[in-house]
Design an enzyme around this catalytic site. Structure first.
Site, PDB file in Angstrom:
ATOM      1  N   CYS A 175       0.927  -1.039  -0.022  1.00  0.00           N
ATOM      2  CA  CYS A 175       0.017  -0.076  -0.020  1.00  0.00           C
ATOM      3  C   CYS A 175       0.683   1.031   0.090  1.00  0.00           C
ATOM      4  CB  CYS A 175      -0.866   0.019   1.185  1.00  0.00           C
ATOM      5  SG  CYS A 175      -1.982   1.727   1.187  1.00  0.00           S
ATOM      6  N   HIS A 254      26.552  35.790 -12.037  1.00  0.00           N
ATOM      7  CA  HIS A 254      27.605  35.560 -12.711  1.00  0.00           C
ATOM      8  C   HIS A 254      27.311  35.880 -14.114  1.00  0.00           C
ATOM      9  CE1 HIS A 254      25.848  31.845 -13.663  1.00  0.00           C
ATOM     10  NE2 HIS A 254      25.700  31.555 -12.102  1.00  0.00           N
ATOM     11  N   CYS A 296      71.952  32.627 -23.288  1.00  0.00           N
ATOM     12  CA  CYS A 296      72.773  31.263 -23.241  1.00  0.00           C
ATOM     13  C   CYS A 296      72.985  30.765 -21.809  1.00  0.00           C
ATOM     14  CB  CYS A 296      74.153  31.912 -23.852  1.00  0.00           C
ATOM     15  SG  CYS A 296      75.584  30.830 -23.635  1.00  0.00           S
ATOM     16  N   CYS A 299      76.771  31.959 -20.733  1.00  0.00           N
ATOM     17  CA  CYS A 299      77.270  33.179 -20.442  1.00  0.00           C
ATOM     18  C   CYS A 299      76.130  33.992 -20.078  1.00  0.00           C
ATOM     19  CB  CYS A 299      78.134  34.001 -21.389  1.00  0.00           C
ATOM     20  SG  CYS A 299      77.295  34.122 -23.061  1.00  0.00           S
ATOM     21  N   CYS A 309      65.660  26.551 -37.430  1.00  0.00           N
ATOM     22  CA  CYS A 309      66.311  25.497 -36.536  1.00  0.00           C
ATOM     23  C   CYS A 309      66.673  25.834 -35.116  1.00  0.00           C
ATOM     24  CB  CYS A 309      68.084  25.368 -37.084  1.00  0.00           C
ATOM     25  SG  CYS A 309      69.133  24.342 -36.397  1.00  0.00           S
TER      26      CYS A 309
HETATM   27 ZN   LIG Z   1      -2.939   1.369   3.303  1.00  0.00          ZN
HETATM   28 ZN   LIG Z   2      24.279  30.120 -11.931  1.00  0.00          ZN
HETATM   29 ZN   LIG Z   3      77.281  32.494 -24.455  1.00  0.00          ZN
HETATM   30 ZN   LIG Z   4      69.589  22.714 -38.264  1.00  0.00          ZN
END
Ligand SMILES: [Zn+2]
Ligand SMILES: [Zn+2]
Ligand SMILES: [Zn+2]
Ligand SMILES: [Zn+2]
Ligand SMILES: [Zn+2]
Ligand SMILES: [Zn+2]
Ligand SMILES: [Zn+2]
Length: 537
Positions: A175, A254, A296, A299, A309
């Site tokens: 039920c 937002h 470098c 240095c 390259c």
């Molecule tokens: Zn019942």
């Molecule tokens: Zn929201």
């Molecule tokens: Zn150098």
């Molecule tokens: Zn090269």
């Protein structure tokens, strides 16, 4: 809530003339933006205070009771089942008929004759505990099932403590009829009055917790109010306590960011803020990769790259790998650079790292701007006090016009637009990134859309900064001519800025998200008047 023609906070003497300083990045208001009459954005949300919660609930109950001639507890069962959507109850009633309506919700409306007939015999055997009890020690529910009060009470207490107050079903096998709340209350209060009170509160709160149109205000500490909306759940509201929030996700307002995007953005921020230093360090290394000049490894003099390259040589004679910055031997073939471990595998790994760095670089770009505009908004909100002082100073001077509404409405427009602008950065981060729409847009399409968006965003940004600058000016000390000029500029810029916000929102809705049919990215519509204040019920 599809009204985008409303025009709020505008000056009575709206200035329609041309703006004389009309250089790049400045846009005239659209013709439809020139009308000042406030058509008004539909007001459809209400604040429900603790005191009015009962009345609000009673009102909905009464409507259902009247239509179906039902008792209150049956109406409540129906409404809880249909999540307090009165219209839904009516629709099911019309379309499926009253029997189906009741059956689906677990409402049993049995003729009273049948109910009273069960009380004929003076002693009844309870089928739960098998005790023989007198008829007045038993209770019969609407479904016709009768058990002893002791068994019912135990059953109810378990269910209430289990958090199931709203749908306590009958104890009989198979039920699913919902028990009469009045009978539950009576039986439980004999044993445990406090629990009976709790039960009542649960029923009351169901009006909010089981109701798609009502939500608790997310304020901390809680203000005690709930907000009820009439229309689209994708909207932004302001509670009577002053808190503005997104009704759908209960986060801060937002737009034009979708709820999903905003949630992702917050998660991202959380993740990245754990390692702010790391970001800085990474940003520097991203910087290093992007630069055409690198130092470098021996240095540390700057070395420029010529051609494709990746083996470069410093004036000191030291060769090094452009990709990783490490020193190498000089000889190299197509596949291998002498004394260097940039093998094929590592190169791929290197690309992977580079992709991650680019992604981080990208995030930092959006995050920095989002952050900068958030700071600007804070500063501009604090500007209000100073503007009040300027207005007071102006009012004390002997000018012909005494109308200074434009100062504060200009300020309102500034903060409103700044809000849109700052949330447009997280939006752009997700809109044009790989995370959400990579498979739904070609990269060409993405580029076109991004350009379209950024043109509008940058236009908005330019105008916002101008408006901000103008409001910072010491116009309370200007002579009347210069003041009037500033006034016109501010009024005009306010209108332009409002229009650009509208335009940006429309662009997002119809041109960016629209074609993607992203039902998950629904954005609260732009309202010139800002976040809707909930009115009293
Ligand atoms: Zn019942
Ligand atoms: Zn929201
Ligand atoms: Zn150098
Ligand atoms: Zn090269
Ligand atoms: Zn029993
Ligand atoms: Zn509140
Ligand atoms: Zn290398």
């Amino acid at each position: 809530m599809g009204d985008d023609s409303g025009y709020g906070n505008c000056d009575d003497e709206f200035y329609n003339g041309a703006y004389d300083d009309n250089d790049e990045g400045f846009e005239e208001p659209d013709s439809d933006g020139e009308s000042c009459g406030s058509i008004g954005e539909a007001f459809s949300c209400k604040v429900i205070r603790k005191e009015s919660l009962l009345a609000a609930q009673k009102n909905d109950l009464q409507r259902v009771m009247d239509l179906l001639s039902l008792k209150e507890h049956h109406a409540r069962t129906l409404l809880i089942h249909y999540r307090w959507d009165v219209d839904k109850v009516f629709t099911v009633f019309v379309e499926k008929g009253v029997e189906q309506l009741y059956k689906e919700a677990g409402v049993s409306v049995v003729e009273s004759e049948y109910l009273s007939s069960s009380h004929v015999s003076s002693n009844i055997s309870c089928e739960i505990c098998y005790e023989d009890v007198s008829a007045n020690e038993t209770t019969t529910m609407d479904c016709g099932h009768c058990f002893c009060n002791e068994c019912w009470t135990k059953h109810f207490i378990v269910k209430i403590n289990d958090g199931q107050s709203r749908r306590i079903t009958c104890m009989a096998d198979k039920c699913y009829s919902i028990c009469d709340e009045g009978k539950i209350r009576n039986l439980v209060s004999v044993r445990d009055p406090q629990l009976a009170e709790k039960f009542d509160n649960f029923l009351l709160e169901s009006y909010i917790e089981d109701n798609e149109r009502v939500k608790w205000c997310p304020s901390v500490p809680h203000c005690g109010n709930a907000i009820r909306i009439e229309n689209d759940k994708y909207c932004e509201v302001e509670c009577a306590c002053g808190l503005q929030f997104c009704f759908n996700c209960l986060s801060e307002a937002h737009s034009p960011c979708s709820c999903v995007m905003w949630e992702l953005w917050l998660k991202k921020q959380e993740k990245e803020s754990e390692s702010v230093d790391w970001i800085k360090k990474e940003s520097e290394s991203v910087d290093w990769i992007m630069k055409n000049v690198k130092s470098c490894p021996k240095c540390h003099k700057p070395v420029e790259k010529n051609g494709g390259c990746n083996l470069v040589q410093c004036v000191c004679g030291q060769p090094f790998c452009w990709l990783c910055g490490n020193a190498t031997g000089l000889e190299h073939t197509w596949t291998r650079i002498a004394n260097h471990e940039c093998g094929r595998y590592k190169d791929e790994h290197g690309q992977e790292i580079e992709r991650a760095r680019k992604e981080l670089w990208r995030y930092t770009h959006y995050y920095n701007r989002y952050q900068a505009h958030t700071e600007s908004l804070k500063a501009e909100e604090n500007m209000k006090e100073k503007l009040h002082q300027k207005v007071a100073a102006l009012e004390s001077r002997e000018f012909k016009t005494k109308d200074y509404i434009w100062v504060l409405s200009g300020h309102y427009r500034l903060t409103r637009a700044r809000q849109i602008l700052l949330y447009s950065y997280p939006f752009a981060y997700f809109m044009f990134g790989d995370e959400l729409f990579k498979n739904e847009m070609s990269s060409e399409e993405n580029t076109i859309k991004q350009n379209l968006f950024e043109d509008q965003q940058q236009q908005l940004e330019t105008n916002i900064e101008r408006l901000s600058m103008l409001l910072e000016e010491p116009f309370d000390k200007f002579d009347e001519d210069k003041l009037s000029e500033t006034r016109m500029k501010i009024i005009n810029l306010s209108a332009v800025t409002d229009n650009l916000c509208k335009k940006l929102s429309n662009c997002i809705e119809s041109e960016l998200l629209g074609p993607l049919q992203q039902a998950t990215h629904i954005i609260a519509p732009y309202r010139s008047n800002g976040v809707e204040k909930a009115s009293e019920l």
